[in-house]
Scaffold this active site. Structure first.
Site, short mmCIF file in Angstrom:
data_model
loop_
_atom_site.label_atom_id
_atom_site.label_comp_id
_atom_site.label_asym_id
_atom_site.label_seq_id
_atom_site.Cartn_x
_atom_site.Cartn_y
_atom_site.Cartn_z
N ASN A 63 1.17 -1.21 0.39
CA ASN A 63 0.26 0.24 0.08
C ASN A 63 0.73 1.19 -0.18
O ASN A 63 1.21 1.64 0.78
CB ASN A 63 -0.63 -0.17 1.47
CG ASN A 63 -2.17 1.60 1.67
OD1 ASN A 63 -1.90 1.79 0.67
ND2 ASN A 63 -2.67 1.14 2.52
N ARG B 175 -2.30 -1.49 -3.43
CA ARG B 175 -3.54 -1.32 -3.91
C ARG B 175 -3.78 -0.18 -4.57
O ARG B 175 -2.55 0.63 -4.37
CB ARG B 175 -3.58 -0.92 -2.07
CG ARG B 175 -4.87 0.00 -1.95
CD ARG B 175 -5.38 0.46 -0.36
NE ARG B 175 -6.31 1.50 -0.35
CZ ARG B 175 -5.82 2.98 0.30
NH1 ARG B 175 -4.77 2.88 1.24
NH2 ARG B 175 -7.48 3.25 0.65
N HIS C 15 -13.02 2.56 -0.21
CA HIS C 15 -12.91 1.52 0.49
C HIS C 15 -14.14 0.71 0.25
O HIS C 15 -13.48 -0.60 1.01
CB HIS C 15 -13.68 2.90 2.37
CG HIS C 15 -13.14 3.26 2.46
ND1 HIS C 15 -13.68 4.20 3.53
CD2 HIS C 15 -11.96 3.95 2.99
CE1 HIS C 15 -13.24 5.28 3.97
NE2 HIS C 15 -11.43 4.58 3.81
N ARG D 24 -11.80 15.48 6.78
CA ARG D 24 -13.24 16.04 5.84
C ARG D 24 -13.82 16.65 6.10
O ARG D 24 -15.17 15.53 7.33
CB ARG D 24 -13.10 14.96 4.72
CG ARG D 24 -11.08 14.56 4.69
CD ARG D 24 -11.75 13.22 2.75
NE ARG D 24 -10.74 12.70 2.92
CZ ARG D 24 -10.17 11.22 3.41
NH1 ARG D 24 -10.95 10.77 3.79
NH2 ARG D 24 -8.88 10.92 2.82
N GLU E 195 -8.76 -5.59 5.47
CA GLU E 195 -7.80 -5.38 3.74
C GLU E 195 -7.40 -5.77 3.18
O GLU E 195 -7.06 -6.07 1.91
CB GLU E 195 -7.80 -3.52 3.52
CG GLU E 195 -9.26 -2.28 3.65
CD GLU E 195 -8.88 -1.20 3.76
OE1 GLU E 195 -8.89 -0.59 4.92
OE2 GLU E 195 -9.35 -0.26 2.59
#
Ligand code: AMP
Length: 427
Positions: free
Chosen positions: A26, A118, A207, A268, A411
């Site tokens: 990742n 990823r 996601h 955010r 993940e």
């Protein structure tokens, strides 16, 4: 160590012609996270990260893990850490390779079956994990305008890994792929179609590997096939997103063109009247870049109360801090709206699953998110919700119409699983 299949695993000869290890990478703009897994028994062999790439004080942290355990197995290793300059991604992956080699898990091993990467944005092109070749690299590059922060870093990681092991299948697993099943009614913004198409403006969602993994694990927790259950997945980490999953397929998700849309997040804003932007430009005399930074980095929980860590926010709320309480209330209000919206989208809901850092650990968030929703069949049992636990678990009262669950996301395991499946098909 990995040569001995665990007793629980389907036996598969440990022979170079049957490599079973997958390295998951990742790559961010200044960091690389990695895990090495053995897919014969889904055990983790090592994990680590390189942070602050390009600085004098880069950090390399590596943990060898015992093989033979379950997906959450973390026993057996002693973490090694060192700081010092790591100039670029090339140096970062070399540092990773050195650490792995110290544990006898070097990248030159014939046991390594593939490297899974990823990749944040796959646009509409990539609906599935994909073996990376020059054409795939070109397409990921062409998507940079819609993922300016993430895709360049992902590409750098891929190119470096390809140079290290050009003979291995390198497979891209896209954050957006799970959401490509969304119907047009959910994926399109109600703006001029020509303009939208010309600039690839639509809702992609992110996601995705987490939503895919958690929705499937939730079905497993209920003892059902994924095709038979409708699940609302709430991925609440520093970034946060919700998705509505009908029979294993995503039908709506809260993030859009970028990860800015939807829930209130650590930094955010999530949903907002887009006219706020024009207002800030015209009246606040802010530039597009300044507003971009404001909405992505200085908003959400941190903008509302100065903290983005839910632990600290809860501590402040308990201490009577009004600002923290307002931030928490706004976070919960938005979350509840999405639960209601996705309930309506799905029509029938079998489970609501909480996952990621906040979703897995913050009992007060889970309690508040479903408070007052008993008419929808939603409730949490206080004792179950408050109990600590590592694995997937139900927190709704016994016999509840809709299951409420905590389902830890994984993940890396999802990327490794998809990578191994695709690498296997090629052999
Ligand atoms: P993630 O992005 O999934 O790694 O989630 C990171 C976030 O999870 C942190 O910013 C915290 O807000 C939250 N978090 C982690 N551990 C806890 C905890 N024990 N209680 C509440 N929130 C937590």
């Amino acid at each position: 160590m990995p040569d001995e299949p665990s007793s629980a695993a389907p036996s598969r000869p440990s022979h170079p012609s049957h490599p079973s290890r997958v390295l998951v990478l990742n790559s961010g703009s200044s960091s690389v996270k990695y895990q090495l897994l053995d897919m014969r028994d889904r055990s983790r062999l090592a994990s680590g990260l390189v942070e602050r790439i390009g600085e004098q004080t880069s950090l390399v942290r590596h943990t060898p893990l015992a093989s033979g355990g379950g997906p959450r197995d973390g026993a057996g290793g002693r973490t090694r850490e060192r700081t010092g300059p790591v100039a670029d991604h090339d140096a970062a992956l070399k540092a990773m390779a050195e650490e792995l080699a110290l544990d006898g898990l070097g990248l030159d091993s014939p046991e390594l079956a593939a490297i899974g990467h990823r990749v944040v944005h796959g646009g509409m092109h990539f609906t599935e994990p994909t073996v990376i070749d020059d054409a795939v690299l070109d397409t990921i590059e062409r998507l940079i305008p819609v993922a300016p922060l993430h895709n360049p870093a992902n590409l750098t990681g891929i190119r470096t890994a390809m140079a290290l092991r050009p003979d291995l299948p390198q497979i891209a697993v896209f954050d957006t792929a799970f959401h490509t099943t969304m119907p047009e009614s959910a994926a399109r913004y109600a703006i001029d179609v020509q303009t939208a198409d010309e600039h690839h403006v639509r809702r992609y969602g992110f996601h995705g590997t987490s939503h895919a993994y958690v929705s499937r694990e939730t079905a497993r927790l209920l003892g059902k096939a994924p095709e038979d259950v409708n699940v609302i997945v709430l991925h609440l980490g520093n970034g946060a997103s919700a998705s509505a999953v009908r029979g294993g397929r995503c039908v709506d998700t809260s993030m859009g063109l970028t990860p800015l849309e939807g829930l209130v997040m650590g930094t955010r804003s999530g949903d907002m009247d887009p006219a706020v932007i024009f207002h800030l430009m015209r009246v606040g005399e802010m530039s597009a870049d300044e507003i971009d930074t404001l909405l992505n980095k200085k908003s959400g929980l941190v903008g509302l109360c100065g903290d983005n860590d839910m632990r600290e926010i809860r501590r402040r709320v308990e201490a009577g801090d009004e600002q923290a309480k307002l931030a928490f209330d706004i976070y919960i209000h938005r979350l509840k709206k999405y639960i209601g919206a996705y309930y309506a989208v799905l029509g029938r809901v079998d489970a609501v699953a909480f996952t990621a850092g906040v979703g897995e650990n913050a009992a007060p968030v889970r309690e508040a998110a479903v408070a007052g929703l008993t008419e929808l069949g939603l409730a949490v049992d206080a004792e179950r919700n408050g109990a600590r636990g590592d694995g997937s678990r139900l927190i709704s009262p016994a016999g509840a119409r809709v299951a409420v669950a905590v389902v830890p996301t994984d993940e890396e395991m999802e990327i490794a699983t998809q990578t191994y499946a695709l690498a296997g098909k090629r052999n």
